[in-house]
Design a protein around this motif. Structure first.
Motif, PDB file in Angstrom:
ATOM      1  N   PRO A  80      10.207   5.471  -7.508  1.00 23.06           N
ATOM      2  CA  PRO A  80       9.340   4.279  -7.436  1.00 23.06           C
ATOM      3  C   PRO A  80      10.016   3.017  -7.949  1.00 23.06           C
ATOM      4  O   PRO A  80       9.751   1.920  -7.451  1.00 23.06           O
ATOM      5  N   LEU A  81      10.908   3.169  -8.955  1.00 21.43           N
ATOM      6  CA  LEU A  81      11.623   2.003  -9.474  1.00 21.43           C
ATOM      7  C   LEU A  81      12.495   1.376  -8.392  1.00 21.43           C
ATOM      8  O   LEU A  81      12.430   0.168  -8.144  1.00 21.43           O
ATOM      9  N   VAL A  82      13.306   2.202  -7.731  1.00 22.43           N
ATOM     10  CA  VAL A  82      14.222   1.683  -6.722  1.00 22.43           C
ATOM     11  C   VAL A  82      13.450   1.177  -5.500  1.00 22.43           C
ATOM     12  O   VAL A  82      13.798   0.136  -4.928  1.00 22.43           O
ATOM     13  N   LEU A  83      12.393   1.885  -5.111  1.00 22.27           N
ATOM     14  CA  LEU A  83      11.597   1.439  -3.970  1.00 22.27           C
ATOM     15  C   LEU A  83      10.920   0.103  -4.268  1.00 22.27           C
ATOM     16  O   LEU A  83      10.840  -0.774  -3.406  1.00 22.27           O
ATOM     17  N   GLY A  84      10.429  -0.056  -5.505  1.00 23.50           N
ATOM     18  CA  GLY A  84       9.821  -1.328  -5.902  1.00 23.50           C
ATOM     19  C   GLY A  84      10.835  -2.457  -5.937  1.00 23.50           C
ATOM     20  O   GLY A  84      10.560  -3.573  -5.476  1.00 23.50           O
ATOM     21  N   ILE A  85      12.019  -2.183  -6.494  1.00 20.47           N
ATOM     22  CA  ILE A  85      13.094  -3.188  -6.507  1.00 20.47           C
ATOM     23  C   ILE A  85      13.473  -3.577  -5.081  1.00 20.47           C
ATOM     24  O   ILE A  85      13.697  -4.746  -4.772  1.00 20.47           O
ATOM     25  N   VAL A 111      13.808  -7.639  -1.399  1.00 20.48           N
ATOM     26  CA  VAL A 111      14.000  -8.038   0.002  1.00 20.48           C
ATOM     27  C   VAL A 111      13.004  -9.128   0.392  1.00 20.48           C
ATOM     28  O   VAL A 111      13.321 -10.010   1.207  1.00 20.48           O
ATOM     29  N   ARG A 112      11.822  -9.108  -0.179  1.00 17.17           N
ATOM     30  CA  ARG A 112      10.846 -10.155   0.126  1.00 17.17           C
ATOM     31  C   ARG A 112      11.319 -11.505  -0.418  1.00 17.17           C
ATOM     32  O   ARG A 112      11.275 -12.521   0.286  1.00 17.17           O
ATOM     33  N   PHE A 135      11.295   0.534   4.729  1.00 21.26           N
ATOM     34  CA  PHE A 135      10.978   1.802   5.379  1.00 21.26           C
ATOM     35  C   PHE A 135      12.229   2.671   5.540  1.00 21.26           C
ATOM     36  O   PHE A 135      12.134   3.901   5.533  1.00 21.26           O
ATOM     37  N   GLY A 136      13.380   2.019   5.684  1.00 28.92           N
ATOM     38  CA  GLY A 136      14.625   2.784   5.720  1.00 28.92           C
ATOM     39  C   GLY A 136      14.875   3.497   4.400  1.00 28.92           C
ATOM     40  O   GLY A 136      15.240   4.675   4.371  1.00 28.92           O
ATOM     41  N   LEU A 137      14.670   2.785   3.285  1.00 29.33           N
ATOM     42  CA  LEU A 137      14.861   3.406   1.968  1.00 29.33           C
ATOM     43  C   LEU A 137      13.814   4.487   1.720  1.00 29.33           C
ATOM     44  O   LEU A 137      14.127   5.543   1.156  1.00 29.33           O
ATOM     45  N   LEU A 138      12.571   4.238   2.133  1.00 36.13           N
ATOM     46  CA  LEU A 138      11.522   5.237   1.942  1.00 36.13           C
ATOM     47  C   LEU A 138      11.874   6.543   2.641  1.00 36.13           C
ATOM     48  O   LEU A 138      11.742   7.624   2.042  1.00 36.13           O
ATOM     49  N   SER A 139      12.317   6.466   3.885  1.00 38.88           N
ATOM     50  CA  SER A 139      12.676   7.695   4.605  1.00 38.88           C
ATOM     51  C   SER A 139      13.852   8.387   3.931  1.00 38.88           C
ATOM     52  O   SER A 139      13.889   9.622   3.840  1.00 38.88           O
ATOM     53  N   TYR A 140      14.811   7.605   3.421  1.00 34.69           N
ATOM     54  CA  TYR A 140      15.953   8.183   2.702  1.00 34.69           C
ATOM     55  C   TYR A 140      15.491   8.910   1.439  1.00 34.69           C
ATOM     56  O   TYR A 140      15.930  10.038   1.163  1.00 34.69           O
ATOM     57  N   GLY A 143       0.823  -1.209   0.000  1.00 33.32           N
ATOM     58  CA  GLY A 143       0.000   0.000   0.000  1.00 33.32           C
ATOM     59  C   GLY A 143       0.854   1.253   0.000  1.00 33.32           C
ATOM     60  O   GLY A 143       0.580   2.205  -0.751  1.00 33.32           O
ATOM     61  N   VAL A 144       1.894   1.269   0.826  1.00 34.22           N
ATOM     62  CA  VAL A 144       2.815   2.413   0.870  1.00 34.22           C
ATOM     63  C   VAL A 144       3.550   2.558  -0.458  1.00 34.22           C
ATOM     64  O   VAL A 144       3.709   3.665  -0.987  1.00 34.22           O
ATOM     65  N   LEU A 145       3.998   1.428  -1.020  1.00 28.75           N
ATOM     66  CA  LEU A 145       4.689   1.465  -2.318  1.00 28.75           C
ATOM     67  C   LEU A 145       3.796   2.060  -3.400  1.00 28.75           C
ATOM     68  O   LEU A 145       4.228   2.928  -4.165  1.00 28.75           O
ATOM     69  N   ILE A 146       2.550   1.614  -3.476  1.00 27.64           N
ATOM     70  CA  ILE A 146       1.627   2.114  -4.493  1.00 27.64           C
ATOM     71  C   ILE A 146       1.325   3.596  -4.270  1.00 27.64           C
ATOM     72  O   ILE A 146       1.308   4.393  -5.226  1.00 27.64           O
TER      73      ILE A 146
END
Length: 214
Positions: free
Chosen positions: A89-94, A99-100, A140-145, A70-73
């Motif tokens: 969005p590309l890097v966050l999606g990757i 990681v999953r 979440f670490g990457l998102l905050s960055y 949900g956060v990614l979208i």
């Protein structure tokens, strides 16, 4: 700090995190470490009470798969449609997908059985490394960055943002121990593996920015 120095420091940190993770992977089944794990689980289980149970279930659910996607979208829509940005969005999606799958691969590689203490919730699958810890730190670490990097009005508050993010990630990790579904070494291993992937994704983001800006 120049970009080259920043990249070198990131590579060094990646190496350190990988070495520490391999140490945890080698040591977690040793008798002394297992004794510490068991002692920790027994003491944490003594804290169980209705209100704390509800709180830590909420924390662990906040870092679960539906909220992650949900956060990614949500941010992908903002970056792609409103701001015409594709790297974020590309890097966050990757980051999230990588990681999953990485956590799944590590779990089936080590096949550690989950603890059998006083569980607050029931869950299946293997235990090492903790998926919640690993995925939360990376994602979440990457998102905050990315948020701090992209919005100048957040720059003065970046320490506060990183501290709040770190506290949330720590609470997610502790919730897994509290709820009785992971040993502490599972969580520490997850943090180390997640930190490694986070730094890899940060390097990818820096490379994409440098590549397309030139």
């Amino acid at each position: 700090m120049t970009l080259n120095n920043s990249v070198k420091r990131t590579f060094i940190l990646i190496t350190v995190f990988m070495v520490l993770f391999m140490m945890f992977a080698y040591l977690y089944h040793k008798p002394f470490i297992e004794a510490v794990d068991v002692w920790s689980m027994k003491n944490v289980s003594d804290l169980h009470q209705s209100r704390l149970n509800s709180f830590f279930i909420f924390i662990t659910d906040a870092a679960s798969r539906p909220y992650q996607y949900g956060v990614l979208i949500f941010f992908s829509v903002i970056w792609l449609l409103a701001e015409r940005k594709w790297r974020e969005p590309l890097v966050l999606g990757i980051c999230l997908i990588g990681v999953r799958y990485g956590n799944h691969w590590l779990k089936i590689s080590f096949e550690r059985i989950r603890p059998e203490f006083d569980r607050v919730i029931e869950i299946t699958g293997y235990s090492f490394p903790s998926g919640h810890a690993m995925i939360s730190l990376a994602f979440f670490g990457l998102l905050s960055y990315l948020l701090v990097q992209n919005y100048s009005f957040l720059q003065p508050y970046k320490k506060i943002i990183y501290i709040i993010t770190s506290l949330f990630i720590f609470m997610v990790g502790f919730s897994r121990v509290y709820l009785g579904v992971h040993y502490p070494t599972d969580v520490f291993g997850g943090f180390l593996a997640g930190g490694t992937w986070l730094l890899v994704c940060v390097l990818l983001y820096k490379w994409l920015k440098m590549r397309w800006s030139s």
